[in-house]
Design a protein around this motif. Sequence first.
Motif, PDB file in Angstrom:
ATOM      1  N   LEU A   5       0.831  -1.208   0.000  1.00  0.00           N
ATOM      2  CA  LEU A   5       0.000   0.000   0.000  1.00  0.00           C
ATOM      3  C   LEU A   5       0.866   1.258   0.000  1.00  0.00           C
ATOM      4  O   LEU A   5       0.557   2.224  -0.704  1.00  0.00           O
ATOM      5  CB  LEU A   5      -0.928  -0.015   1.215  1.00  0.00           C
ATOM      6  N   GLN A   6       1.938   1.238   0.777  1.00  0.00           N
ATOM      7  CA  GLN A   6       2.833   2.391   0.833  1.00  0.00           C
ATOM      8  C   GLN A   6       3.428   2.705  -0.536  1.00  0.00           C
ATOM      9  O   GLN A   6       3.462   3.867  -0.969  1.00  0.00           O
ATOM     10  CB  GLN A   6       3.934   2.114   1.851  1.00  0.00           C
ATOM     11  N   VAL A   7       3.893   1.670  -1.231  1.00  0.00           N
ATOM     12  CA  VAL A   7       4.481   1.870  -2.549  1.00  0.00           C
ATOM     13  C   VAL A   7       3.421   2.325  -3.555  1.00  0.00           C
ATOM     14  O   VAL A   7       3.668   3.213  -4.375  1.00  0.00           O
ATOM     15  CB  VAL A   7       5.167   0.576  -3.037  1.00  0.00           C
ATOM     16  N   LEU A   8       2.246   1.731  -3.490  1.00  0.00           N
ATOM     17  CA  LEU A   8       1.173   2.116  -4.406  1.00  0.00           C
ATOM     18  C   LEU A   8       0.763   3.573  -4.201  1.00  0.00           C
ATOM     19  O   LEU A   8       0.494   4.298  -5.172  1.00  0.00           O
ATOM     20  CB  LEU A   8      -0.031   1.192  -4.213  1.00  0.00           C
ATOM     21  N   ASN A   9       0.707   4.007  -2.950  1.00  0.00           N
ATOM     22  CA  ASN A   9       0.383   5.414  -2.674  1.00  0.00           C
ATOM     23  C   ASN A   9       1.443   6.344  -3.257  1.00  0.00           C
ATOM     24  O   ASN A   9       1.126   7.418  -3.775  1.00  0.00           O
ATOM     25  CB  ASN A   9       0.255   5.646  -1.166  1.00  0.00           C
ATOM     26  N   GLU A  10       2.700   5.914  -3.179  1.00  0.00           N
ATOM     27  CA  GLU A  10       3.781   6.720  -3.749  1.00  0.00           C
ATOM     28  C   GLU A  10       3.649   6.792  -5.270  1.00  0.00           C
ATOM     29  O   GLU A  10       3.832   7.854  -5.881  1.00  0.00           O
ATOM     30  CB  GLU A  10       5.127   6.109  -3.341  1.00  0.00           C
ATOM     31  N   LEU A  11       3.292   5.663  -5.894  1.00  0.00           N
ATOM     32  CA  LEU A  11       3.074   5.657  -7.343  1.00  0.00           C
ATOM     33  C   LEU A  11       1.908   6.553  -7.724  1.00  0.00           C
ATOM     34  O   LEU A  11       1.973   7.297  -8.717  1.00  0.00           O
ATOM     35  CB  LEU A  11       2.818   4.225  -7.826  1.00  0.00           C
ATOM     36  N   HIS A  12       0.850   6.486  -6.941  1.00  0.00           N
ATOM     37  CA  HIS A  12      -0.330   7.317  -7.212  1.00  0.00           C
ATOM     38  C   HIS A  12       0.016   8.802  -7.105  1.00  0.00           C
ATOM     39  O   HIS A  12      -0.468   9.616  -7.913  1.00  0.00           O
ATOM     40  CB  HIS A  12      -1.436   6.957  -6.232  1.00  0.00           C
ATOM     41  N   SER A  13       0.859   9.162  -6.138  1.00  0.00           N
ATOM     42  CA  SER A  13       1.252  10.569  -5.973  1.00  0.00           C
ATOM     43  C   SER A  13       2.035  11.069  -7.188  1.00  0.00           C
ATOM     44  O   SER A  13       2.061  12.268  -7.453  1.00  0.00           O
ATOM     45  CB  SER A  13       2.090  10.746  -4.706  1.00  0.00           C
ATOM     46  N   ARG A  14       2.642  10.135  -7.917  1.00  0.00           N
ATOM     47  CA  ARG A  14       3.385  10.485  -9.142  1.00  0.00           C
ATOM     48  C   ARG A  14       2.523  10.300 -10.391  1.00  0.00           C
ATOM     49  O   ARG A  14       3.028  10.338 -11.503  1.00  0.00           O
ATOM     50  CB  ARG A  14       4.646   9.636  -9.227  1.00  0.00           C
TER      51      ARG A  14
END
Length: 220
Positions: A18-27
């Motif tokens: 989830l943490q990585v996916l949120n970071e991808l979403h922010s980009r």
Amino acid sequence: MKQAKISEAVVRRLPIYLQVLNELHSREIQTVSSQELGVKLDLNPAQIRKDLAYFGEFGRKGIGYDVIYLIEKIRQILKVNQTIKVALVGAGNLGLALCNYNKYAKDNMKIAAVFDVHPDKVGTHINQLIVQPMKELASVVESENIRIGIITVPAHEAQNVANQFIAAGVEGILNFAPAILRVPDDVRIHNADFTRELLSLAYYLNHEDGEGDTDESAMD
């Protein structure tokens, strides 16, 4: 959701995904493959696919995972798509740090109440929270529907705090005290013992790769 028994290791990896996916979403990245997730997390892509497959078929062959959709699904699995209230006991430096983190947390798991036994701390403010006396813990847990308790008190006080949380009806405890706590089977406890982690980390500082594994493998 599939009915197979989910291991604790899988559950503990979900917040990392989830943490990585949120970071991808922010980009503003819309899709990601298991291979790309594997590179970011230093995990086998097959492990990632297996973990997610316990809960459903979220990816599309040749395309990968829709980032926003997978974020929503993992939040549902972890139950952070709903508000979960948390109470913290111990308004010291660590408790203060956790409450400050709570101020900027983006999920629905929030510290809703803080308690302390020391009169000089009761009544003080930590952001929007007022430190309350321990005698009010049970009533606040019930009235606020608090489901998780955090313990940031000295080791000798930790079991007493855990007992009060349990009596008040919390379902889970996150323990930062360097103490082994006894809880009923229906209460989940996770320990975040800094001292234990640092000591175990120290073991590896002066060991070459692979050294120290001999005894464990010999015992298999």
